[in-house]
Design a protein around this motif. Structure first.
Motif, PDB file in Angstrom:
ATOM      1  N   SER A  46     -28.517  46.065  -0.409  1.00  0.00           N
ATOM      2  CA  SER A  46     -29.563  46.874  -0.412  1.00  0.00           C
ATOM      3  C   SER A  46     -30.989  46.024   0.286  1.00  0.00           C
ATOM      4  N   PRO A  47     -30.421  45.830   1.645  1.00  0.00           N
ATOM      5  CA  PRO A  47     -31.536  44.877   1.665  1.00  0.00           C
ATOM      6  C   PRO A  47     -32.997  45.863   2.480  1.00  0.00           C
ATOM      7  N   GLU A  48     -33.262  44.217   2.583  1.00  0.00           N
ATOM      8  CA  GLU A  48     -35.309  45.072   2.919  1.00  0.00           C
ATOM      9  C   GLU A  48     -35.001  45.323   4.923  1.00  0.00           C
ATOM     10  N   VAL A  49     -34.114  44.120   5.142  1.00  0.00           N
ATOM     11  CA  VAL A  49     -34.434  43.536   6.913  1.00  0.00           C
ATOM     12  C   VAL A  49     -32.482  43.660   6.570  1.00  0.00           C
ATOM     13  N   VAL A  50     -31.800  44.371   7.786  1.00  0.00           N
ATOM     14  CA  VAL A  50     -30.656  43.745   8.023  1.00  0.00           C
ATOM     15  C   VAL A  50     -30.743  42.778   9.626  1.00  0.00           C
ATOM     16  N   ALA A  51     -30.940  41.376   9.706  1.00  0.00           N
ATOM     17  CA  ALA A  51     -30.270  41.276  11.204  1.00  0.00           C
ATOM     18  C   ALA A  51     -28.955  40.844  12.063  1.00  0.00           C
ATOM     19  N   LEU A  52     -29.033  41.805  12.978  1.00  0.00           N
ATOM     20  CA  LEU A  52     -27.532  41.467  13.748  1.00  0.00           C
ATOM     21  C   LEU A  52     -27.616  40.654  14.965  1.00  0.00           C
ATOM     22  N   ASP A  53     -26.310  39.829  14.571  1.00  0.00           N
ATOM     23  CA  ASP A  53     -26.047  38.931  15.743  1.00  0.00           C
ATOM     24  C   ASP A  53     -25.172  39.336  17.057  1.00  0.00           C
ATOM     25  N   SER A  54     -25.696  40.593  17.197  1.00  0.00           N
ATOM     26  CA  SER A  54     -25.482  41.300  18.661  1.00  0.00           C
ATOM     27  C   SER A  54     -26.321  41.907  18.987  1.00  0.00           C
ATOM     28  N   HIS A  97     -26.967  51.565  14.203  1.00  0.00           N
ATOM     29  CA  HIS A  97     -28.300  53.408  13.917  1.00  0.00           C
ATOM     30  C   HIS A  97     -27.153  53.796  12.850  1.00  0.00           C
ATOM     31  N   THR A  98     -26.020  53.907  12.787  1.00  0.00           N
ATOM     32  CA  THR A  98     -26.130  53.849  10.847  1.00  0.00           C
ATOM     33  C   THR A  98     -26.882  53.753   9.357  1.00  0.00           C
ATOM     34  N   LEU A  99     -26.992  52.105   9.988  1.00  0.00           N
ATOM     35  CA  LEU A  99     -27.507  51.610   9.224  1.00  0.00           C
ATOM     36  C   LEU A  99     -28.989  52.080   9.569  1.00  0.00           C
ATOM     37  N   SER A 100     -29.557  52.299  10.393  1.00  0.00           N
ATOM     38  CA  SER A 100     -30.937  52.496  10.755  1.00  0.00           C
ATOM     39  C   SER A 100     -31.403  54.592  10.127  1.00  0.00           C
ATOM     40  N   SER A 101     -30.093  54.946  10.137  1.00  0.00           N
ATOM     41  CA  SER A 101     -30.382  56.345   9.545  1.00  0.00           C
ATOM     42  C   SER A 101     -29.978  55.940   7.445  1.00  0.00           C
ATOM     43  N   LEU A 102     -29.249  55.088   7.431  1.00  0.00           N
ATOM     44  CA  LEU A 102     -30.027  55.738   6.149  1.00  0.00           C
ATOM     45  C   LEU A 102     -31.204  54.492   5.235  1.00  0.00           C
ATOM     46  N   GLY A 103     -32.143  54.826   6.674  1.00  0.00           N
ATOM     47  CA  GLY A 103     -33.301  53.501   6.437  1.00  0.00           C
ATOM     48  C   GLY A 103     -33.865  52.334   5.879  1.00  0.00           C
ATOM     49  N   ILE A 104     -33.090  51.579   6.753  1.00  0.00           N
ATOM     50  CA  ILE A 104     -32.517  50.527   6.903  1.00  0.00           C
ATOM     51  C   ILE A 104     -33.203  49.669   8.021  1.00  0.00           C
ATOM     52  N   LYS A 105     -33.749  48.126   8.126  1.00  0.00           N
ATOM     53  CA  LYS A 105     -34.642  48.001   9.231  1.00  0.00           C
ATOM     54  C   LYS A 105     -33.186  47.220   9.833  1.00  0.00           C
ATOM     55  N   VAL A 106     -33.002  47.457  11.689  1.00  0.00           N
ATOM     56  CA  VAL A 106     -32.461  46.754  11.820  1.00  0.00           C
ATOM     57  C   VAL A 106     -32.705  45.869  12.727  1.00  0.00           C
ATOM     58  N   ILE A 107     -32.932  44.642  13.376  1.00  0.00           N
ATOM     59  CA  ILE A 107     -33.009  43.866  14.714  1.00  0.00           C
ATOM     60  C   ILE A 107     -31.749  42.975  14.940  1.00  0.00           C
TER      61      ILE A 107
END
Length: 191
Positions: A46-54, A97-107
């Motif tokens: 249940s993170p505030e932000v996810v940082a993706l190395d991609s 896209h999947t994480l964003s659709s769950l309301g999770i901020k992805v960078i």
């Protein structure tokens, strides 16, 4: 207590994906393979932000506009015209896209560039600078190490203390400049 997730994504589920979670003053890592494993672990954290190395977008050429800006400052990135990078981008965009659709901020981040921007020697130096500790057994391979850096980028992003390159084709988020040189305010998790 807020949490932050970093993902060092493999281009294919056959490869090893590193996943890291910062919660409180500790960081833990794990190696996974499938999209389902990744998504389940992220949702559980249940993170505030996810940082993706991609890469999280496909540009018009080998490099996106913000990557060209980063490269002009000495950061080394791989072109999206490489087959493996294109496959990585497609998988990364799908997960984001999947994480964003769950309301999770992805960078989007790049761990090697993030460590370089911080002025730190390595991830352990970054962890010390942020007054955190890695849990025993964490960072057992290079994928988990890169995921740990990505999670630290997510934490700094949430605290609005980060360095980035932004363009029309996206944004690359890195650790704050001078973190280990004492030239920026330390970012510490709120407990």
């Amino acid at each position: 207590m807020p949490s932050f997730v970093g993902i060092d994504l493999a281009a294919s589920p056959k490869g090893v994906t590193g996943l890291a979670v910062v919660r409180g003053r500790s960081i833990s890592t794990k190696s996974v393979h499938t999209d389902e494993e990744i998504l389940n672990l992220v949702v559980t954290a249940s993170p505030e932000v996810v940082a993706l190395d991609s890469p999280l977008s496909l540009g018009k050429g080998p490099f996106r506009d913000f990557e060209l800006a980063a490269m002009s400052k000495g950061f080394r990135l791989l072109p999206l015209t490489m087959r493996s990078m294109r496959l990585l981008a497609i998988r990364g965009m799908r997960i984001a896209h999947t994480l964003s659709s769950l309301g999770i901020k992805v960078i989007e981040t790049h761990p090697a560039s993030a460590v370089k921007s911080s002025g730190c020697a390595d991830v352990r130096d970054v962890i010390r600078s942020l007054d955190l500790e890695a849990l025993p057994g964490s960072m057992s391979n290079r994928h988990e190490v890169d995921a740990a850096v990505a999670a630290l980028v997510a934490m700094c992003y949430s605290a609005q203390t980060y360095y980035s390159f932004k363009g029309l084709e996206g944004e690359l988020v890195l650790l704050p400049e001078g973190l280990c040189k004492g030239t920026c305010d330390a970012v510490r998790p709120k407990l």
